[in-house]
Write a protein that holds these residues in place. Structure first.
Motif, short mmCIF file in Angstrom:
data_model
loop_
_atom_site.label_atom_id
_atom_site.label_comp_id
_atom_site.label_asym_id
_atom_site.label_seq_id
_atom_site.Cartn_x
_atom_site.Cartn_y
_atom_site.Cartn_z
N GLY A 181 0.93 -1.41 -0.14
CA GLY A 181 -0.16 -0.24 -0.14
C GLY A 181 0.92 1.57 -0.54
O GLY A 181 1.85 0.68 -0.49
N PHE A 182 -0.18 2.04 -0.27
CA PHE A 182 0.39 4.00 -0.33
C PHE A 182 0.99 4.35 1.55
O PHE A 182 0.12 3.83 2.38
N MET A 268 -2.26 3.73 3.49
CA MET A 268 -3.97 3.13 2.47
C MET A 268 -3.74 2.04 1.43
O MET A 268 -2.42 1.03 1.35
N ASN A 270 -3.45 -1.44 -0.57
CA ASN A 270 -3.18 -2.10 -1.89
C ASN A 270 -4.64 -2.85 -2.11
O ASN A 270 -4.56 -1.88 -3.52
N ILE A 273 -6.68 1.50 -2.95
CA ILE A 273 -5.35 1.63 -4.18
C ILE A 273 -5.62 1.72 -5.87
O ILE A 273 -6.43 2.00 -6.30
N SER A 274 -6.28 -0.20 -5.44
CA SER A 274 -6.30 -0.75 -6.49
C SER A 274 -7.99 -0.86 -7.31
O SER A 274 -8.23 -0.19 -8.27
N TRP A 276 -9.76 1.78 -6.12
CA TRP A 276 -10.22 3.36 -7.00
C TRP A 276 -9.96 3.63 -7.79
O TRP A 276 -10.21 3.91 -8.43
#
Length: 404
Positions: A181-182, A268, A270, A273-274, A276
């Motif tokens: 993730g970020f 956040m 993964n 994020i993916s 989104w």
């Protein structure tokens, strides 16, 4: 013998309600509503009778029981000992988060791609066409899985950031993009932070007020007032001044590698994020076509007339084309927002715990309360869909053509 003043008989009133065009539509609507209420009443009674015959009853007491499972991405405090109601609330917030981020990003990408699809540059126009055709003709679930797989395979793992000869490094010393993730800095609010935030919100409102003033000045007096640099000054200067005058009450908590993972900051996953990114780029392909159709709906004579007055192409797009195109763009845009919100229920495919994964997944399986859980799911999606429609319809009414 009846006099003229006698009230009309019952048969006469009934005939008037059916034959008189002033009341006939209301009569039919009332009858249809009555039949619909009776039909729903029959179905509800039948459901309750069948449940009673099966020894079941509708109860929401399970919402107060301990959930007994963890949620990996949460915006509010939650543990496995929290109630099912709190788990459902976490799922609601996760759904709203990805829906908000997705609608925002999809709108930006869709507007840019839609405008570029009409570019005079042949290469740019064809590239945008390829983007639209590829992304809108592949199911969104496939894109979610593809982006998730790319993140896991391409981005480094936290261990790659360790050591003097690390294979990966943080961006600007504050952001770490990993396969998990970020990681990014998290704000820490101190005394006076609320006042700084209030000033920032007031600055945003000031930008809208200034742009409305500039537009009114242009339309009423023909005076063109620059808006870009004054808007930046309104947005940042008051907030920065108040921030330093109050002794910098807002600081940042930077993520740092500790042990096997990063600690601190905002994480956040993964899966978020993916989901989104996939929902955004998929929906943006449809929004781009809506934008292109809206622009093409504006007569070419409008562009030629504006150009003959000496307006630059950017001014023509902002002042002439887009205000008229919005009347065509907004109605289908509402449908795209609704589709994105409902498509977020595919989050379970990558392990993102939205409302479908919490209330409609683990909670339903643990408690066996399928009817109650599904009813709450339907109620939530219906509520959020109606809310989005109401907000967008208000905006649509504000930009539609005002007839005299």
């Amino acid at each position: 013998m009846s006099s003229i003043s006698d009230p009309p008989s019952g048969s006469f009133r009934l005939s008037m309600l059916i034959n008189d065009t002033r009341y006939r539509s209301y009569t039919f609507q009332f009858v249809a509503l009555l039949l619909l209420v009776l039909a729903f009443g029959y179905l509800g009674s039948n459901l309750l009778d069948n449940l009673q015959a099966a020894g079941l009853n509708i109860s929401y007491q399970f919402l107060g029981e301990p959930a007994g499972y963890d949620i990996n991405q949460k915006l509010i405090p939650y543990t496995s000992q929290s109630s099912h109601w709190q788990a459902a609330l976490v799922g609601v917030l996760n759904t709203l988060l990805v829906a908000f981020l997705g609608c925002l990003m999809a709108t930006v990408i869709g507007v840019v791609v839609g405008v570029l699809r009409l570019s005079n540059n042949w290469l740019v126009r064809q590239l945008m066409s390829v983007y639209v055709e590829i992304f809108r003709n592949v199911p969104v679930l496939i894109w979610i899985l593809i982006i998730m797989a790319v993140f896991i395979a391409v981005l480094p793992q936290p261990r790659d950031f360790r050591g003097d000869d690390a294979e990966a490094s943080m961006v600007l010393g504050a952001f770490a993009f990993t396969g998990r993730g970020f990681y990014m800095p998290a704000p820490i609010l101190g005394a006076g932070a609320g006042f700084v935030i209030a000033v920032f919100v007031a600055s945003v409102a000031g930008i809208f007020a200034f742009k409305n003033y500039a537009k009114k000045s242009l339309y009423d007096r023909g005076k063109l007032i620059p808006t870009f640099w004054p808007s930046l000054a309104i947005l940042f200067v008051p907030t920065i001044l108040v921030y330093f005058l109050l002794g910098r009450p807002i600081t940042l908590d930077y993520p740092a590698l500790q042990g096997f993972n990063f600690q601190g900051g905002i994480f956040m996953r993964n899966s978020l994020i993916s989901l989104w990114f996939a929902l955004s780029i998929y929906t943006a392909a449809f929004i781009a076509e809506n934008v292109r159709a809206g622009i093409l709906a504006v007569s070419q004579g409008q562009t030629e007339a504006a150009a003959s007055l000496g307006l630059r192409p950017r001014r023509i797009m902002n002042l002439v084309i887009l205000p008229q195109a919005l009347r065509v763009i907004i109605p289908p845009l509402i449908s795209q927002y609704l589709n994105l919100t409902k498509n977020s229920s595919l989050a379970i495919a990558v392990g993102y715990m939205d409302l479908t994964g919490t209330l409609g997944g683990i909670t339903l399986n643990q408690t066996g309360r399928a009817i109650e859980a599904i009813f709450l799911l339907m109620l939530f999606y219906l509520t959020i869909s109606l809310a989005i429609s109401a907000i967008m319809n208000v905006y649509n009414n504000s930009v539609k053509l005002k007839e005299r």
